[in-house]
Design a protein around this motif. Structure first.
Motif, PDB file in Angstrom:
ATOM      1  N   ARG A 286       2.033  29.958  34.944  1.00  0.00           N
ATOM      2  CA  ARG A 286       0.773  29.622  34.290  1.00  0.00           C
ATOM      3  C   ARG A 286       0.979  29.512  32.778  1.00  0.00           C
ATOM      4  NH1 ARG A 286      -2.184  34.034  35.003  1.00  0.00           N
ATOM      5  NH2 ARG A 286      -1.930  33.716  37.238  1.00  0.00           N
ATOM      6  N   GLU A 287       1.779  30.430  32.256  1.00  0.00           N
ATOM      7  CA  GLU A 287       2.014  30.475  30.808  1.00  0.00           C
ATOM      8  C   GLU A 287       2.678  29.193  30.295  1.00  0.00           C
ATOM      9  OE1 GLU A 287       1.397  32.527  27.356  1.00  0.00           O
ATOM     10  OE2 GLU A 287       1.074  33.413  29.329  1.00  0.00           O
ATOM     11  N   ILE A 288       3.681  28.713  31.011  1.00  0.00           N
ATOM     12  CA  ILE A 288       4.404  27.536  30.530  1.00  0.00           C
ATOM     13  C   ILE A 288       3.862  26.252  31.162  1.00  0.00           C
ATOM     14  CG2 ILE A 288       6.480  28.917  30.196  1.00  0.00           C
ATOM     15  CD1 ILE A 288       7.668  27.635  32.657  1.00  0.00           C
ATOM     16  N   GLY A 289       2.824  26.366  31.997  1.00  0.00           N
ATOM     17  CA  GLY A 289       2.180  25.176  32.530  1.00  0.00           C
ATOM     18  C   GLY A 289       2.967  24.444  33.594  1.00  0.00           C
ATOM     19  N   CYS A 290       3.304  25.143  34.662  1.00  0.00           N
ATOM     20  CA  CYS A 290       3.959  24.479  35.790  1.00  0.00           C
ATOM     21  C   CYS A 290       3.651  25.266  37.057  1.00  0.00           C
ATOM     22  CB  CYS A 290       5.467  24.379  35.571  1.00  0.00           C
ATOM     23  SG  CYS A 290       6.326  25.953  35.710  1.00  0.00           S
ATOM     24  N   ALA A 291       4.044  24.724  38.192  1.00  0.00           N
ATOM     25  CA  ALA A 291       3.806  25.430  39.449  1.00  0.00           C
ATOM     26  C   ALA A 291       4.717  26.639  39.548  1.00  0.00           C
ATOM     27  CB  ALA A 291       4.068  24.491  40.614  1.00  0.00           C
ATOM     28  N   ASN A 292       4.279  27.630  40.305  1.00  0.00           N
ATOM     29  CA  ASN A 292       5.116  28.847  40.370  1.00  0.00           C
ATOM     30  C   ASN A 292       6.462  28.547  41.018  1.00  0.00           C
ATOM     31  OD1 ASN A 292       5.270  29.729  43.259  1.00  0.00           O
ATOM     32  ND2 ASN A 292       3.056  29.654  43.085  1.00  0.00           N
ATOM     33  N   GLY A 293       6.475  27.629  41.945  1.00  0.00           N
ATOM     34  CA  GLY A 293       7.751  27.267  42.552  1.00  0.00           C
ATOM     35  C   GLY A 293       8.699  26.616  41.572  1.00  0.00           C
ATOM     36  N   ALA A 294       8.159  26.003  40.529  1.00  0.00           N
ATOM     37  CA  ALA A 294       8.988  25.276  39.560  1.00  0.00           C
ATOM     38  C   ALA A 294       9.890  26.217  38.772  1.00  0.00           C
ATOM     39  CB  ALA A 294       8.103  24.491  38.618  1.00  0.00           C
ATOM     40  N   VAL A 295       9.511  27.489  38.705  1.00  0.00           N
ATOM     41  CA  VAL A 295      10.357  28.456  38.002  1.00  0.00           C
ATOM     42  C   VAL A 295      11.772  28.404  38.556  1.00  0.00           C
ATOM     43  CG1 VAL A 295      10.754  30.923  37.673  1.00  0.00           C
ATOM     44  CG2 VAL A 295       8.461  29.973  37.373  1.00  0.00           C
ATOM     45  N   TYR A 296      11.874  28.115  39.864  1.00  0.00           N
ATOM     46  CA  TYR A 296      13.184  28.154  40.515  1.00  0.00           C
ATOM     47  C   TYR A 296      13.951  26.844  40.330  1.00  0.00           C
ATOM     48  CZ  TYR A 296      11.547  32.514  42.336  1.00  0.00           C
ATOM     49  OH  TYR A 296      11.087  33.793  42.411  1.00  0.00           O
ATOM     50  N   ASN A 297      13.332  25.887  39.640  1.00  0.00           N
ATOM     51  CA  ASN A 297      14.083  24.717  39.199  1.00  0.00           C
ATOM     52  C   ASN A 297      14.762  24.997  37.860  1.00  0.00           C
ATOM     53  OD1 ASN A 297      12.983  23.429  41.407  1.00  0.00           O
ATOM     54  ND2 ASN A 297      11.274  22.593  40.226  1.00  0.00           N
ATOM     55  N   LEU A 298      14.248  25.982  37.133  1.00  0.00           N
ATOM     56  CA  LEU A 298      14.741  26.259  35.783  1.00  0.00           C
ATOM     57  C   LEU A 298      15.747  27.383  35.784  1.00  0.00           C
ATOM     58  CD1 LEU A 298      11.189  26.204  34.152  1.00  0.00           C
ATOM     59  CD2 LEU A 298      12.810  24.304  34.345  1.00  0.00           C
ATOM     60  N   VAL A 299      15.712  28.212  36.805  1.00  0.00           N
ATOM     61  CA  VAL A 299      16.473  29.452  36.829  1.00  0.00           C
ATOM     62  C   VAL A 299      16.704  29.803  38.301  1.00  0.00           C
ATOM     63  CG1 VAL A 299      15.303  31.696  36.950  1.00  0.00           C
ATOM     64  CG2 VAL A 299      16.314  30.937  34.793  1.00  0.00           C
ATOM     65  N   ALA A 300      17.858  30.344  38.617  1.00  0.00           N
ATOM     66  CA  ALA A 300      18.178  30.623  40.017  1.00  0.00           C
ATOM     67  C   ALA A 300      17.190  31.611  40.629  1.00  0.00           C
ATOM     68  CB  ALA A 300      19.597  31.158  40.147  1.00  0.00           C
ATOM     69  N   ASP A 301      16.934  32.683  39.930  1.00  0.00           N
ATOM     70  CA  ASP A 301      15.986  33.697  40.391  1.00  0.00           C
ATOM     71  C   ASP A 301      15.589  34.578  39.212  1.00  0.00           C
ATOM     72  OD1 ASP A 301      18.302  35.122  40.003  1.00  0.00           O
ATOM     73  OD2 ASP A 301      18.725  35.354  42.121  1.00  0.00           O
ATOM     74  N   LEU A 302      14.788  35.604  39.478  1.00  0.00           N
ATOM     75  CA  LEU A 302      14.334  36.482  38.391  1.00  0.00           C
ATOM     76  C   LEU A 302      15.494  37.225  37.752  1.00  0.00           C
ATOM     77  CD1 LEU A 302      10.920  38.206  38.970  1.00  0.00           C
ATOM     78  CD2 LEU A 302      11.563  36.239  37.603  1.00  0.00           C
ATOM     79  N   ASP A 303      16.508  37.554  38.536  1.00  0.00           N
ATOM     80  CA  ASP A 303      17.660  38.245  37.970  1.00  0.00           C
ATOM     81  C   ASP A 303      18.256  37.456  36.811  1.00  0.00           C
ATOM     82  OD1 ASP A 303      17.684  40.568  39.435  1.00  0.00           O
ATOM     83  OD2 ASP A 303      18.922  39.754  41.040  1.00  0.00           O
ATOM     84  N   GLU A 304      18.467  36.161  37.051  1.00  0.00           N
ATOM     85  CA  GLU A 304      19.057  35.362  35.980  1.00  0.00           C
ATOM     86  C   GLU A 304      18.144  35.336  34.758  1.00  0.00           C
ATOM     87  OE1 GLU A 304      20.038  31.226  36.850  1.00  0.00           O
ATOM     88  OE2 GLU A 304      20.008  30.825  34.700  1.00  0.00           O
ATOM     89  N   LEU A 305      16.851  35.177  35.006  1.00  0.00           N
ATOM     90  CA  LEU A 305      15.912  35.134  33.886  1.00  0.00           C
ATOM     91  C   LEU A 305      15.981  36.419  33.062  1.00  0.00           C
ATOM     92  CD1 LEU A 305      13.719  33.657  32.395  1.00  0.00           C
ATOM     93  CD2 LEU A 305      12.051  34.506  34.037  1.00  0.00           C
ATOM     94  N   ILE A 306      16.028  37.543  33.744  1.00  0.00           N
ATOM     95  CA  ILE A 306      16.084  38.826  33.047  1.00  0.00           C
ATOM     96  C   ILE A 306      17.385  38.945  32.250  1.00  0.00           C
ATOM     97  CG2 ILE A 306      16.266  41.311  33.418  1.00  0.00           C
ATOM     98  CD1 ILE A 306      14.412  40.902  35.866  1.00  0.00           C
TER      99      ILE A 306
END
Lengths: 209, 209
Positions: free
Chosen positions: B38-58
């Motif tokens: 919501r913050e960056i303006g995309c679908a929640n599934g799209a997060v996984y196009n930018l990053v493999a998973d939450l581990d990588e993001l962290i």
DNA sequence: AAATAATATTGAACGATGTTCAAGATTCCT
DNA sequence: AGGAATCTTGAACATCGTTCAATATTATTT
């Protein structure tokens, strides 16, 4: 009104033991209510008859871990008549050994974090304070010029410093350091800290003459 | 094939920044994919196009935090010409100040734990090693008799000890200690450790004559 | 420039999780 | 023994991270 309460109390104890074992085997993140319920033979909802929530259960396990840690530290200075300096080294090594032998349970003590709004119950906070007392007495013998308040603070600092070495030393992330090497490092740095503190106090007391 | 990739890269950066802000505000446990989306303006599934998973993001956020920490430690010894001893004290205090000023992000560095099977990627492991180098140089000047390997180990021990004091000192669980008092304690114990180590080395080198 | 192929984005759906609660089973008191 | 009080149950809820077929967008070819 006793049959029900007896059963409850037995189940409560079984629950805490099952939780302890589960944390020891799979880590704090591996603690699941449904697995616990299956383990002790009750419905998953029944867990909340025995314990308010997972936070309390984790704190109860933590209490047991702290108790065993306390025993280990007490035992550390029992044999022989170690000097205060060597007593402190023994305590530090006992802390290291306990953490290594109870890795997941020891980690759970520090990994767990309550929700920001809820506060840690008194009985749990009280447990944690007791650890410093092992350090306090030898330290008081080594640093006779210090007030009880100062000694309390220094005891906590010493404990924290050793805790940090153990915590980062047992972490696999950083270069894996073998346990004997870690023990040697801890003993060395504890002696250095003590000598440094004592020298500083001796100088201050000489200047006061 | 450039329009899409540009957008992706912009979103990736926005995602990491949003994650950093979210961790800073709500802690590691407060990081949620849906809120990020919501913050960056995309679908929640799209997060996984930018990053493999939450581990990588962290880990990506952690990398940024480590970089800023590195800057802070570098800055600590820039002003004046501190002696090696005082340089080490300054570094320790800078570490304490950084942790206090970036509490949640700093905590996330150590709270986060990968799933047991997955291993930390190389680029993340590499970052963590760099911190000890700040300690290495002043320490080498203070303990000239030590080999590079010994100095590396001692540098890590010193860092770990200070880390422990900061970690338990900033923890609300134990008696809340005000920051100025904590800084004083850290400075005192660092000086004590250095003096103790130096005295020990001096004695060993004298015995070798 | 239109048509087609390639790729990226979406958001509904899945499986797991902690927690709750009305319904049913059990225990206790008279 | 029977009714009141209590306890236990497991289905249901809300919330997660994560996946994936369908849709929309972009790139390539004719």
């Amino acid at each position: 009104m006793t049959k029900a309460l007896e059963r409850r109390e037995k189940l409560r104890i079984a629950l805490i033991q099952a939780a302890e074992q589960m944390i020891a085997e799979r880590g704090l993140a591996g603690l699941k209510t449904r697995d616990l319920a299956r383990e002790i033979g009750c419905a998953n909802g029944a867990v909340y008859n025995l314990v308010a929530d997972l936070d309390e259960l984790i704190l109860r396990v933590g209490s047991r871990t702290l108790f065993r840690l306390d025993e280990a530290l007490t035992l550390a200075t029992r044999a022989g008549e170690p000097s205060p300096r060597e007593a402190l080294v023994r305590i530090a090594l006992a802390y290291c050994d306990f953490a290594a032998a109870n890795l997941q349970l020891w980690r759970a003590l520090f990994e767990h974090r309550m929700a920001a709004d809820k506060l840690v119950p008194d009985w749990s906070v009280h447990d944690q304070m007791q650890l410093f007392r092992h350090i306090y007495q030898p330290l008081a013998a080594l640093l006779p010029g210090r007030s009880p308040e100062q000694l309390g603070i220094t005891a906590r600092s010493l404990f924290s410093a050793v805790h940090g070495m153990v915590a980062l030393g047992l972490e696999q992330k950083l270069v894996a350091v073998p346990l004997p090497a870690l023990r040697k490092e801890i003993a060395g740095l504890v002696r250095a800290m003590i000598d440094g503190l004592a020298a500083r106090d001796a100088k201050a007391s000489a200047a006061a003459d």
